[in-house]
Design a protein around this motif. Sequence first.
Motif, PDB file in Angstrom:
ATOM      1  N   ILE A  16       0.828  -1.205   0.000  1.00  0.00           N
ATOM      2  CA  ILE A  16       0.000   0.000   0.000  1.00  0.00           C
ATOM      3  C   ILE A  16       0.861   1.253   0.000  1.00  0.00           C
ATOM      4  O   ILE A  16       0.510   2.266  -0.621  1.00  0.00           O
ATOM      5  CB  ILE A  16      -0.938  -0.004   1.231  1.00  0.00           C
ATOM      6  CG1 ILE A  16      -1.911  -1.173   1.154  1.00  0.00           C
ATOM      7  CG2 ILE A  16      -1.705   1.307   1.335  1.00  0.00           C
ATOM      8  CD1 ILE A  16      -2.659  -1.430   2.463  1.00  0.00           C
ATOM      9  N   ALA A  17       2.000   1.183   0.678  1.00  0.00           N
ATOM     10  CA  ALA A  17       2.843   2.371   0.866  1.00  0.00           C
ATOM     11  C   ALA A  17       3.660   2.737  -0.363  1.00  0.00           C
ATOM     12  O   ALA A  17       4.330   3.782  -0.359  1.00  0.00           O
ATOM     13  CB  ALA A  17       3.782   2.150   2.051  1.00  0.00           C
TER      14      ALA A  17
ATOM     15  N   GLU B 159       3.817   6.324  -1.440  1.00  0.00           N
ATOM     16  CA  GLU B 159       3.373   7.170  -0.327  1.00  0.00           C
ATOM     17  C   GLU B 159       4.586   7.661   0.469  1.00  0.00           C
ATOM     18  O   GLU B 159       5.653   7.046   0.448  1.00  0.00           O
ATOM     19  CB  GLU B 159       2.433   6.388   0.594  1.00  0.00           C
ATOM     20  CG  GLU B 159       1.166   5.873  -0.067  1.00  0.00           C
ATOM     21  CD  GLU B 159       0.195   6.982  -0.444  1.00  0.00           C
ATOM     22  OE1 GLU B 159       0.208   8.026   0.233  1.00  0.00           O
ATOM     23  OE2 GLU B 159      -0.569   6.787  -1.405  1.00  0.00           O
TER      24      GLU B 159
ATOM     25  N   CYS C  16       5.970   7.434   3.421  1.00  0.00           N
ATOM     26  CA  CYS C  16       5.923   6.660   4.656  1.00  0.00           C
ATOM     27  C   CYS C  16       7.324   6.272   5.110  1.00  0.00           C
ATOM     28  O   CYS C  16       8.205   6.030   4.285  1.00  0.00           O
ATOM     29  CB  CYS C  16       5.105   5.385   4.461  1.00  0.00           C
ATOM     30  SG  CYS C  16       3.342   5.656   4.317  1.00  0.00           S
TER      31      CYS C  16
ATOM     32  N   VAL D 253      -1.838   3.933   6.208  1.00  0.00           N
ATOM     33  CA  VAL D 253      -1.431   2.701   5.538  1.00  0.00           C
ATOM     34  C   VAL D 253      -1.674   1.492   6.432  1.00  0.00           C
ATOM     35  O   VAL D 253      -2.216   0.467   5.984  1.00  0.00           O
ATOM     36  CB  VAL D 253       0.051   2.785   5.122  1.00  0.00           C
ATOM     37  CG1 VAL D 253       0.597   1.408   4.739  1.00  0.00           C
ATOM     38  CG2 VAL D 253       0.223   3.757   3.969  1.00  0.00           C
TER      39      VAL D 253
ATOM     40  N   SER E  26      -5.270   0.702  -1.669  1.00  0.00           N
ATOM     41  CA  SER E  26      -5.944  -0.253  -0.795  1.00  0.00           C
ATOM     42  C   SER E  26      -7.250  -0.741  -1.416  1.00  0.00           C
ATOM     43  O   SER E  26      -7.586  -1.923  -1.343  1.00  0.00           O
ATOM     44  CB  SER E  26      -6.233   0.396   0.560  1.00  0.00           C
ATOM     45  OG  SER E  26      -5.058   0.916   1.144  1.00  0.00           O
TER      46      SER E  26
END
Length: 205
Positions: A40-41, A44, A46, A124, A178
């Motif tokens: 998911i990350a 992103e 993160c 996340v 997601s």
Amino acid sequence: MTKPVGGGWRESVIAYIRAEATPTDKFGHQPRLYALARQIAEGEDCDDDVLFAAAWMHDLGVFLGHRPADPVQLAAWDHVPYTIEKSRELLSGWGFPSEKLAAVAESIRTHQSNDHAILPEAVVLRDADILEQLGAIGALRAFVKVGRDTRFATYSDVVPVLERALEVLPGKLQLNRSRDLAQGRVRALAALLTAIYEEAGQNLY
């Protein structure tokens, strides 16, 4: 996503959770959750250290030996404050970067589907935890509780939980990545529930 900081703290986390995760089937949730969080990350902003620590430590307070044994106390137990406090203590001892502890705590605090996550790592982690409640894995995690969790004496007690997960949880996902990952899991869980209805009818018990 930022690259992880070197050091042996990750090995300490895994070894500790492997030893403490009881019943033993609860261990698998942590590596799956981290793997999902990594997926998911992608793209992103993160911190991977925060994701790793929060994913592996977030359920410490639900393990046997960390939660109340008394059924009345257990019914009122909120594992999150315990998990945050214990995780901070343990991670500090293992050499986890101290400046990242607050982000780990916040990610754990808001990891459940009814929480409102704001930090990128928290969003996340929450989405990943929701995905773990869908699909074949979500069904396995629910049905394994039959007979050992006072809330689930029979298979019929689990089906409404899965129905609610199918109806409610996909709409709680925050990130497009997601939602994409959820599609196959939603189809799998819907197919399983349809098969249960067709095969058991009113005689699931």
